[in-house]
Design a protein around this motif. Structure first.
Motif, PDB file in Angstrom:
ATOM      1  N   VAL A 191       5.668   5.661   8.429  1.00  0.00           N
ATOM      2  CA  VAL A 191       4.415   6.263   8.892  1.00  0.00           C
ATOM      3  C   VAL A 191       4.702   7.549   9.658  1.00  0.00           C
ATOM      4  CG1 VAL A 191       2.429   5.971  10.414  1.00  0.00           C
ATOM      5  CG2 VAL A 191       3.155   4.079   8.947  1.00  0.00           C
ATOM      6  N   LYS A 192       5.590   7.481  10.630  1.00  0.00           N
ATOM      7  CA  LYS A 192       5.873   8.658  11.453  1.00  0.00           C
ATOM      8  C   LYS A 192       6.382   9.828  10.610  1.00  0.00           C
ATOM      9  CE  LYS A 192       6.724   6.904  16.107  1.00  0.00           C
ATOM     10  NZ  LYS A 192       7.505   7.220  17.321  1.00  0.00           N
ATOM     11  N   LEU A 193       7.288   9.541   9.680  1.00  0.00           N
ATOM     12  CA  LEU A 193       7.882  10.611   8.879  1.00  0.00           C
ATOM     13  C   LEU A 193       6.874  11.196   7.897  1.00  0.00           C
ATOM     14  CD1 LEU A 193      11.368   8.975   8.315  1.00  0.00           C
ATOM     15  CD2 LEU A 193      10.912  11.049   9.645  1.00  0.00           C
ATOM     16  N   ALA A 194       6.083  10.337   7.250  1.00  0.00           N
ATOM     17  CA  ALA A 194       5.082  10.837   6.311  1.00  0.00           C
ATOM     18  C   ALA A 194       4.049  11.699   7.039  1.00  0.00           C
ATOM     19  CB  ALA A 194       4.405   9.676   5.597  1.00  0.00           C
ATOM     20  N   VAL A 195       3.624  11.258   8.217  1.00  0.00           N
ATOM     21  CA  VAL A 195       2.692  12.055   9.022  1.00  0.00           C
ATOM     22  C   VAL A 195       3.340  13.388   9.396  1.00  0.00           C
ATOM     23  CG1 VAL A 195       1.499  12.192  11.239  1.00  0.00           C
ATOM     24  CG2 VAL A 195       1.386  10.088   9.889  1.00  0.00           C
ATOM     25  N   GLY A 196       4.633  13.343   9.766  1.00  0.00           N
ATOM     26  CA  GLY A 196       5.343  14.565  10.116  1.00  0.00           C
ATOM     27  C   GLY A 196       5.430  15.554   8.964  1.00  0.00           C
ATOM     28  N   LEU A 197       5.431  15.047   7.740  1.00  0.00           N
ATOM     29  CA  LEU A 197       5.467  15.905   6.554  1.00  0.00           C
ATOM     30  C   LEU A 197       4.079  16.388   6.147  1.00  0.00           C
ATOM     31  CD1 LEU A 197       8.086  13.913   4.449  1.00  0.00           C
ATOM     32  CD2 LEU A 197       8.423  16.183   5.471  1.00  0.00           C
ATOM     33  N   GLY A 198       3.052  15.954   6.883  1.00  0.00           N
ATOM     34  CA  GLY A 198       1.696  16.417   6.618  1.00  0.00           C
ATOM     35  C   GLY A 198       0.893  15.552   5.682  1.00  0.00           C
ATOM     36  N   ALA A 199       1.405  14.350   5.364  1.00  0.00           N
ATOM     37  CA  ALA A 199       0.699  13.472   4.431  1.00  0.00           C
ATOM     38  C   ALA A 199      -0.479  12.785   5.112  1.00  0.00           C
ATOM     39  CB  ALA A 199       1.660  12.428   3.872  1.00  0.00           C
ATOM     40  N   GLU A 200      -1.413  12.327   4.276  1.00  0.00           N
ATOM     41  CA  GLU A 200      -2.491  11.451   4.718  1.00  0.00           C
ATOM     42  C   GLU A 200      -1.996  10.018   4.523  1.00  0.00           C
ATOM     43  OE1 GLU A 200      -6.414  10.171   2.521  1.00  0.00           O
ATOM     44  OE2 GLU A 200      -6.691  12.157   3.413  1.00  0.00           O
ATOM     45  N   VAL A 201      -1.819   9.288   5.618  1.00  0.00           N
ATOM     46  CA  VAL A 201      -1.097   8.014   5.576  1.00  0.00           C
ATOM     47  C   VAL A 201      -2.024   6.839   5.859  1.00  0.00           C
ATOM     48  CG1 VAL A 201       0.844   6.706   6.519  1.00  0.00           C
ATOM     49  CG2 VAL A 201       0.992   9.199   6.349  1.00  0.00           C
ATOM     50  N   SER A 202      -1.872   5.798   5.049  1.00  0.00           N
ATOM     51  CA  SER A 202      -2.575   4.530   5.263  1.00  0.00           C
ATOM     52  C   SER A 202      -1.554   3.411   5.365  1.00  0.00           C
ATOM     53  CB  SER A 202      -3.521   4.223   4.095  1.00  0.00           C
ATOM     54  OG  SER A 202      -4.479   5.247   3.920  1.00  0.00           O
ATOM     55  N   VAL A 203      -1.712   2.546   6.344  1.00  0.00           N
ATOM     56  CA  VAL A 203      -0.899   1.339   6.435  1.00  0.00           C
ATOM     57  C   VAL A 203      -1.614   0.227   5.681  1.00  0.00           C
ATOM     58  CG1 VAL A 203      -0.005  -0.455   7.992  1.00  0.00           C
ATOM     59  CG2 VAL A 203       0.203   1.975   8.605  1.00  0.00           C
ATOM     60  N   ILE A 204      -0.868  -0.524   4.881  1.00  0.00           N
ATOM     61  CA  ILE A 204      -1.431  -1.632   4.113  1.00  0.00           C
ATOM     62  C   ILE A 204      -0.841  -2.924   4.662  1.00  0.00           C
ATOM     63  CG2 ILE A 204      -1.762  -2.610   1.818  1.00  0.00           C
ATOM     64  CD1 ILE A 204      -1.008   0.245   0.737  1.00  0.00           C
ATOM     65  N   SER A 205      -1.724  -3.780   5.186  1.00  0.00           N
ATOM     66  CA  SER A 205      -1.275  -5.003   5.846  1.00  0.00           C
ATOM     67  C   SER A 205      -2.215  -6.148   5.495  1.00  0.00           C
ATOM     68  CB  SER A 205      -1.249  -4.793   7.369  1.00  0.00           C
ATOM     69  OG  SER A 205      -0.736  -5.913   8.042  1.00  0.00           O
ATOM     70  N   ARG A 206      -1.714  -7.381   5.623  1.00  0.00           N
ATOM     71  CA  ARG A 206      -2.536  -8.534   5.249  1.00  0.00           C
ATOM     72  C   ARG A 206      -3.732  -8.716   6.170  1.00  0.00           C
ATOM     73  NH1 ARG A 206       2.208 -12.905   4.933  1.00  0.00           N
ATOM     74  NH2 ARG A 206       2.820 -11.605   6.689  1.00  0.00           N
ATOM     75  N   ASN A 207      -3.586  -8.346   7.425  1.00  0.00           N
ATOM     76  CA  ASN A 207      -4.696  -8.479   8.368  1.00  0.00           C
ATOM     77  C   ASN A 207      -4.772  -7.240   9.239  1.00  0.00           C
ATOM     78  OD1 ASN A 207      -2.847  -8.906  10.661  1.00  0.00           O
ATOM     79  ND2 ASN A 207      -2.413 -10.855   9.636  1.00  0.00           N
ATOM     80  N   ARG A 208      -5.712  -7.238  10.155  1.00  0.00           N
ATOM     81  CA  ARG A 208      -5.969  -6.043  10.958  1.00  0.00           C
ATOM     82  C   ARG A 208      -5.301  -6.089  12.336  1.00  0.00           C
ATOM     83  NH1 ARG A 208      -9.287  -3.191   8.004  1.00  0.00           N
ATOM     84  NH2 ARG A 208     -10.734  -4.247   6.581  1.00  0.00           N
ATOM     85  N   ASP A 209      -4.392  -7.024  12.542  1.00  0.00           N
ATOM     86  CA  ASP A 209      -3.767  -7.162  13.855  1.00  0.00           C
ATOM     87  C   ASP A 209      -3.051  -5.895  14.305  1.00  0.00           C
ATOM     88  OD1 ASP A 209      -4.691  -9.713  13.764  1.00  0.00           O
ATOM     89  OD2 ASP A 209      -2.742 -10.692  13.537  1.00  0.00           O
ATOM     90  N   LYS A 210      -2.529  -5.123  13.335  1.00  0.00           N
ATOM     91  CA  LYS A 210      -1.738  -3.939  13.685  1.00  0.00           C
ATOM     92  C   LYS A 210      -2.516  -2.637  13.507  1.00  0.00           C
ATOM     93  CE  LYS A 210       2.810  -5.968  12.918  1.00  0.00           C
ATOM     94  NZ  LYS A 210       4.137  -5.816  12.272  1.00  0.00           N
TER      95      LYS A 210
END
Length: 352
Positions: A191-210
């Motif tokens: 996440v940090k690196l993709a954001v640093g490269l200017g990407a639009e980032v989504s985390v995909i997780s089983r639940n919303r805890d994070k």
């Protein structure tokens, strides 16, 4: 050189202090005092021989930060006192097509790993960074930029390069749409690196805890893989998905999220995966790929990018004598997000 580290003598024994000798400097060697060493899941798996190929004693550690203490007669890139780092590799042939491309991790003759690998010259087993000192071939030593916090650099040498390499290989640029499956040690770096490269980032997780953590790390959203409607709405919305899940799991829920010609890259699980439906792959010309660490050139590029963008992992510092507890906590996913060992807590042997 007499030194001390923490090693597992058998697959069932805990890590404990072990005194041993590092090799004398060869002309192209750099010796370093180890300041910090990251703790990787690979360390735990190798110490316990979970993959079946460990040769004991195992002295882990391939996320290493230190200062140069001596150099061989032919060394030209480093001098005593330099802040340096060593990752997963310490040698390779440097003459095959892959090494010449800067992809030493794919060395045709087999790269020498930082621990539990055979020295190319003597055939002796290598021992890693859970130790006071290290001796490494100059070409596999990395320069640490001055503005990086040395206490937080270590995880970049494995977790960082493991997630940066696919971002680099698949040409992530500003505006790229990147998904990250899982938000652990690897995932948070992705996440940090993709954001640093200017990407639009989504985390995909089983639940919303994070969700709060994902947003704090720079992600635009958290996509719940257990929400069928949300997943359907997100169909064909990613150029690249980095899958950091470290256990066997199905890929079918994630493949429809890829756009045409997009790629899902596996960096977490080493071993069998669930049976996969090929329909989404064929209909969207989508791809599933794998990616290990990067080469030395790419790893230096990562460190320089992190210095430029002020990107560092989230770390919890531990003492060397807390390593077995840290292994147990890693198995419970009880760390945010990487352990780093303060090697000043390991005392050098008498007579050094």
């Amino acid at each position: 050189m007499l030194t001390i580290g923490y090693a597992a003598q058998t697959p069932k024994s805990p890590l404990a202090p072990w005194t041993f000798n590092r090799r004398e400097l060869r002309p192209n060697d750099v010796a370093m005092d180890v300041l910090y060493c990251g703790v990787c899941h690979s360390d735990l798996h190798t110490a316990r021989s979970d993959w079946g190929w460990a040769v004991h004693p195992v002295l882990p550690g391939h996320e290493i930060v230190g200062r140069v203490s001596a150099v061989g007669s032919a060394v030209s890139r480093y001098k005593i006192g330099d802040a340096v780092a060593v990752g997963c590799l310490v040698d390779a042939c440097l003459s095959c097509d892959q090494c010449r491309k800067g992809e030493e991790q794919f060395c045709r003759e087999g790269a020498t790993e930082t621990y539990n690998s055979k020295d190319r010259i003597t055939g002796e087993m290598t021992y890693g960074g859970y130790s006071k000192h290290l001796v490494v071939r100059e070409e596999f030593v990395l320069r640490v930029p001055d503005n990086l916090d040395l206490s937080r650099v270590a995880p970049l040498l494995c977790a960082g390069i493991t997630t940066y390499s696919p971002l680099h290989t698949w040409n992530v640029v500003p505006g790229s749409r990147v998904g990250v499956i899982g938000l652990g040690g690897l995932g948070h770096m992705a996440v940090k690196l993709a954001v640093g490269l200017g990407a639009e980032v989504s985390v995909i997780s089983r639940n919303r805890d994070k969700q709060a953590d994902a947003l704090a790390l720079g992600a635009k959203r958290l996509l719940s893989s257990s929400d069928a409607q949300e997943m359907a709405t997100a169909a064909s919305s990613f150029d690249l998905i980095i899958d950091t899940v470290p256990v066997k799991h199905p890929l079918d829920p994630y493949l429809p999220l890829l756009d045409v010609d997009a790629t899902l890259v596996l960096v977490g699980q080493l071993g069998p995966m669930d049976e996969q439906n090929t329909v989404p792959l064929i209909r969207g010309r989508r791809r599933v790929a794998g990616s290990p660490i990067g080469g030395i050139r790419e790893t230096q590029q990562l460190l320089d990018l992190c210095a430029e963008k002020n990107i560092l992992p989230e770390c919890e510092m531990i003492r060397m004598d807390q390593i077995n507890e840290a292994f147990e906590r890693m198995e419970r996913a009880d760390v945010r997000y990487r352990f780093v060992i303060d090697m000043s807590t390991l005392q050098a042997p008498q007579g050094r």
